[in-house]
Every structure is written in C-alpha cells, then in structure tokens.
Motif scaffolding. Structure first.
Motif, mmCIF file in Angstrom:
data_model
loop_
_atom_site.group_PDB
_atom_site.id
_atom_site.type_symbol
_atom_site.label_atom_id
_atom_site.label_comp_id
_atom_site.label_asym_id
_atom_site.label_seq_id
_atom_site.Cartn_x
_atom_site.Cartn_y
_atom_site.Cartn_z
ATOM 1 N N ALA A 84 3.268 3.370 -7.502
ATOM 2 C CA ALA A 84 1.797 2.488 -8.011
ATOM 3 C C ALA A 84 0.852 2.827 -6.772
ATOM 4 O O ALA A 84 1.499 3.054 -5.582
ATOM 5 N N ILE A 85 -0.338 2.962 -6.883
ATOM 6 C CA ILE A 85 -1.225 3.073 -5.865
ATOM 7 C C ILE A 85 -1.853 1.735 -5.525
ATOM 8 O O ILE A 85 -2.118 0.900 -6.286
ATOM 9 N N THR A 86 -1.968 1.299 -3.996
ATOM 10 C CA THR A 86 -2.221 0.161 -3.480
ATOM 11 C C THR A 86 -3.365 0.187 -2.534
ATOM 12 O O THR A 86 -3.296 -0.577 -1.579
ATOM 13 N N ASN A 87 -4.427 1.059 -2.762
ATOM 14 C CA ASN A 87 -5.247 1.238 -1.698
ATOM 15 C C ASN A 87 -6.562 -0.117 -1.657
ATOM 16 O O ASN A 87 -6.954 -0.312 -0.812
ATOM 17 N N GLY A 88 -6.503 -0.658 -2.838
ATOM 18 C CA GLY A 88 -7.428 -1.719 -2.978
ATOM 19 C C GLY A 88 -8.838 -1.593 -2.569
ATOM 20 O O GLY A 88 -9.571 -2.217 -1.576
ATOM 21 N N PHE A 89 -9.386 -0.450 -3.347
ATOM 22 C CA PHE A 89 -10.653 0.036 -2.982
ATOM 23 C C PHE A 89 -11.711 -1.038 -2.658
ATOM 24 O O PHE A 89 -12.583 -1.208 -2.203
ATOM 25 N N ASP A 90 -11.691 -2.012 -4.001
ATOM 26 C CA ASP A 90 -12.500 -2.975 -3.892
ATOM 27 C C ASP A 90 -12.680 -4.011 -2.738
ATOM 28 O O ASP A 90 -13.952 -4.723 -2.461
ATOM 29 N N ARG A 91 -11.770 -3.942 -1.935
ATOM 30 C CA ARG A 91 -11.660 -5.138 -0.903
ATOM 31 C C ARG A 91 -11.972 -4.041 0.682
ATOM 32 O O ARG A 91 -12.071 -4.758 1.618
ATOM 33 N N LEU A 92 -12.165 -2.713 0.303
ATOM 34 C CA LEU A 92 -12.438 -2.053 1.661
ATOM 35 C C LEU A 92 -13.899 -2.144 2.291
ATOM 36 O O LEU A 92 -14.714 -2.369 1.089
ATOM 37 N N SER A 93 -14.125 -2.372 3.435
ATOM 38 C CA SER A 93 -15.563 -2.157 3.756
ATOM 39 C C SER A 93 -16.275 -0.883 3.642
ATOM 40 O O SER A 93 -15.564 0.303 3.186
ATOM 41 N N ASP A 94 -17.419 -0.942 3.472
ATOM 42 C CA ASP A 94 -18.300 0.364 3.220
ATOM 43 C C ASP A 94 -17.524 1.722 3.976
ATOM 44 O O ASP A 94 -17.359 2.751 3.374
ATOM 45 N N PRO A 95 -17.639 1.400 5.298
ATOM 46 C CA PRO A 95 -17.316 2.707 6.135
ATOM 47 C C PRO A 95 -15.741 2.958 5.629
ATOM 48 O O PRO A 95 -15.440 4.258 5.675
ATOM 49 N N ASP A 96 -14.903 1.994 5.738
ATOM 50 C CA ASP A 96 -13.386 2.216 5.327
ATOM 51 C C ASP A 96 -13.288 3.029 3.985
ATOM 52 O O ASP A 96 -12.466 4.007 3.712
ATOM 53 N N LEU A 97 -13.980 2.741 3.194
ATOM 54 C CA LEU A 97 -14.082 3.213 1.715
ATOM 55 C C LEU A 97 -14.468 4.555 1.880
ATOM 56 O O LEU A 97 -13.835 5.600 1.015
ATOM 57 N N GLU A 98 -15.490 5.043 2.509
ATOM 58 C CA GLU A 98 -15.935 6.251 2.647
ATOM 59 C C GLU A 98 -14.783 7.216 3.412
ATOM 60 O O GLU A 98 -14.736 8.489 2.940
ATOM 61 N N THR A 99 -14.072 6.586 4.536
ATOM 62 C CA THR A 99 -13.268 7.400 5.187
ATOM 63 C C THR A 99 -11.910 7.326 4.291
ATOM 64 O O THR A 99 -11.420 8.686 4.299
ATOM 65 N N LYS A 100 -11.429 6.792 3.201
ATOM 66 C CA LYS A 100 -10.426 6.885 2.733
ATOM 67 C C LYS A 100 -10.638 7.654 1.325
ATOM 68 O O LYS A 100 -9.893 8.779 0.971
ATOM 69 N N ALA A 101 -11.958 7.629 1.159
ATOM 70 C CA ALA A 101 -12.605 8.719 -0.078
ATOM 71 C C ALA A 101 -12.181 10.084 0.493
ATOM 72 O O ALA A 101 -11.768 11.099 -0.223
ATOM 73 N N SER A 156 -1.348 13.348 -1.612
ATOM 74 C CA SER A 156 -2.778 13.144 -2.205
ATOM 75 C C SER A 156 -3.603 12.305 -1.262
ATOM 76 O O SER A 156 -4.805 12.048 -1.333
ATOM 77 N N ASN A 157 -2.745 11.420 -0.239
ATOM 78 C CA ASN A 157 -3.387 10.704 0.590
ATOM 79 C C ASN A 157 -3.526 9.359 0.172
ATOM 80 O O ASN A 157 -4.019 8.601 0.745
ATOM 81 N N PHE A 158 -3.434 9.160 -1.040
ATOM 82 C CA PHE A 158 -3.395 7.694 -1.674
ATOM 83 C C PHE A 158 -2.216 6.944 -0.930
ATOM 84 O O PHE A 158 -1.393 7.562 -0.822
ATOM 85 N N ARG A 159 -2.444 5.633 -0.961
ATOM 86 C CA ARG A 159 -1.370 4.870 -0.361
ATOM 87 C C ARG A 159 -0.550 4.252 -1.394
ATOM 88 O O ARG A 159 -1.212 3.823 -2.442
ATOM 89 N N LEU A 160 0.683 4.369 -1.340
ATOM 90 C CA LEU A 160 1.615 4.096 -2.683
ATOM 91 C C LEU A 160 2.507 2.903 -2.171
ATOM 92 O O LEU A 160 2.908 2.431 -1.055
ATOM 93 N N ARG A 161 2.886 2.205 -3.143
ATOM 94 C CA ARG A 161 4.033 1.252 -3.206
ATOM 95 C C ARG A 161 5.055 1.524 -4.334
ATOM 96 O O ARG A 161 4.540 2.405 -5.169
ATOM 97 N N ARG A 162 6.304 1.285 -4.171
ATOM 98 C CA ARG A 162 7.245 1.682 -5.277
ATOM 99 C C ARG A 162 7.621 0.078 -5.727
ATOM 100 O O ARG A 162 7.754 -0.838 -5.253
ATOM 101 N N THR A 163 7.411 -0.097 -7.216
ATOM 102 C CA THR A 163 7.650 -1.138 -7.807
ATOM 103 C C THR A 163 9.058 -1.079 -8.066
ATOM 104 O O THR A 163 9.856 0.024 -8.427
ATOM 105 N N PRO A 164 10.173 -2.422 -8.015
ATOM 106 C CA PRO A 164 11.418 -2.148 -8.187
ATOM 107 C C PRO A 164 11.780 -1.715 -9.339
ATOM 108 O O PRO A 164 10.973 -2.295 -10.510
ATOM 109 N N SER A 165 12.781 -1.045 -9.827
ATOM 110 C CA SER A 165 13.421 -0.664 -11.165
ATOM 111 C C SER A 165 13.918 -1.986 -11.534
ATOM 112 O O SER A 165 14.193 -2.959 -10.991
ATOM 113 N N PRO A 166 14.014 -2.014 -13.096
ATOM 114 C CA PRO A 166 14.395 -3.400 -13.656
ATOM 115 C C PRO A 166 15.704 -3.448 -13.363
ATOM 116 O O PRO A 166 16.687 -2.812 -13.136
ATOM 117 N N LYS A 167 16.197 -4.836 -12.903
ATOM 118 C CA LYS A 167 17.363 -5.118 -12.795
ATOM 119 C C LYS A 167 18.317 -4.873 -13.865
ATOM 120 O O LYS A 167 18.083 -5.045 -15.170
#
Length: 207
Positions: free
Chosen positions: A5-22, A103-114
């Motif tokens: 899953a992608i966890t960049n939280g674009f909506d929470r980034l400041s304008d300069p940080d959003l531009e940098t991440k993009a 791709s330079n997106f920040r990722l997280r892994r969701t745990p596999s079902p137990k």
C-alpha cells in the motif's frame, strides 16, 4: 504474501513538500519505464501538472486570494494525478516491493491475514487442590486470544447444555461442582474474528 500500500499522505503535505514528492515520483517512474511503460497520466502530463502547480504556487506567494484559489486547484489536480499513478504502480508491481519502491512512492506492507487457529491439544483434567474442584489445562494455541473451559454432566451434554468458565490463560479451575458427578470437559480456544476450536472431550469424576 504481504499486500503493498502507498502511504504518502499527499493531502497532508505542505505545498513545497508536495512539489518535492511529486518530482521524486516523476523521476522514479521515468527512470523505470521497464516497470511502468504506460502510466496514466502519461509522463508528459504529470510533468505538466507539476509545472502548473509550481507556477501557481510561486504566483500565490503575494497572498492574492484568487491566486491562492488557483494554486489550490492545481494542487488538487496534482494530487489526483499522483493517486492515479499510485494505483498504477501497485498494479504493475503485483506485490513486488522492489518494483513498487523504484517509483519513489513511500510504501507500507499490510500484514497477511492470520491463519486459522488450531485445535487445542494435550488437554488434561485432574482433581483440583480443594474439594469439588476440577483443574484443567491445555497447550497454548497459536493465535488464540482467550479460552473457555466448558463442562457438562451426561444429562446436560445430552441436550448440548454446556456451562463455561472463561480464562485468558491455558489453565482454568472449576469450582462448586457436585460430588460423585462425572463431568464431560473440553477446552475452547477463541481466536480472531470469533474463530472457535474445541479440544477433545475428557470425562472426570468429582470426588
């Protein structure tokens, strides 16, 4: 296999940080066209979205309300484009974290079902330390959250009328039983999502 899953939280980034991440994501996808051959929006379109946001951001620094509104509009258009790219990257990666991370997106892994919990094993019942008691224990069941020691006389068992003593451990003691009565006992393991597994039934007479 873990789910990406992608966890960049674009909506929470400041304008300069959003531009940098993009810019970082644009570079990552551009450098790995073998993994991402046909992104939508296309590479040129994403570059244009970033450019328009940059121009609007610089123009809005004088505090003009209309220019700020334009900047916010271009910001949302860029975020929408990044969300589309995020979905595309995950689809192309098909669970491969190396591909997704390129791709330079920040990722997280969701745990596999137990996995389902197993049957309680090595169930034992003996006379308790005090009169009219039975003490029971069972091996730990991987994934179990709690246990219930169920018991019933032959008459109660015939009508499936079990009583239960809950426990957070694999040990449990029954109190106040009837002398001379044979009790059918079993340990119940309780797992995630209300999983229930039963041990074998043992019979034990109360002295």
């Amino acid at each position: 296999m873990a789910i990406l899953a992608i966890t960049n939280g674009f909506d929470r980034l400041s304008d300069p940080d959003l531009e940098t991440k993009a810019d970082q994501v644009l570079q990552g996808v551009s450098d790995n066209v073998a993994y991402f051959p046909k992104p939508k929006p296309a590479l040129a379109e994403m570059k244009t979205l970033i450019g328009k946001f940059h121009t609007a951001l610089v123009a809005s620094k004088d505090g003009d309300r209309l220019k700020i509104a334009v900047k916010n509009q271009k910001r949302q258009e860029l975020i929408d484009g990044l969300h589309l790219w995020g979905a595309y990257v995950l689809s192309q990666a098909n669970g491969d974290p190396v591909v997704a991370m390129s791709s330079n997106f920040r990722l997280r892994r969701t745990p596999s079902p137990k996995p389902p919990i197993g049957k309680p094993e090595n169930f034992r019942v003996v006379a308790g330390p005090n009169p009219l008691q039975l003490a029971a224990r069972v091996n730990t069941v991987a994934g179990a959250n709690s246990y219930i020691l169920q018991y019933a006389s032959d008459e109660m068992m015939a009508t499936d009328n079990w009583k239960g003593e809950p426990s957070t451990t694999t040990k449990c003691t029954l109190n106040g039983l009837t002398s001379g009565t044979v009790y059918n006992c079993r340990m119940v393991a309780i797992g995630p999502r209300n999983q229930v597994m039963y041990s074998d039934v043992l019979r034990c007479r109360v002295a």
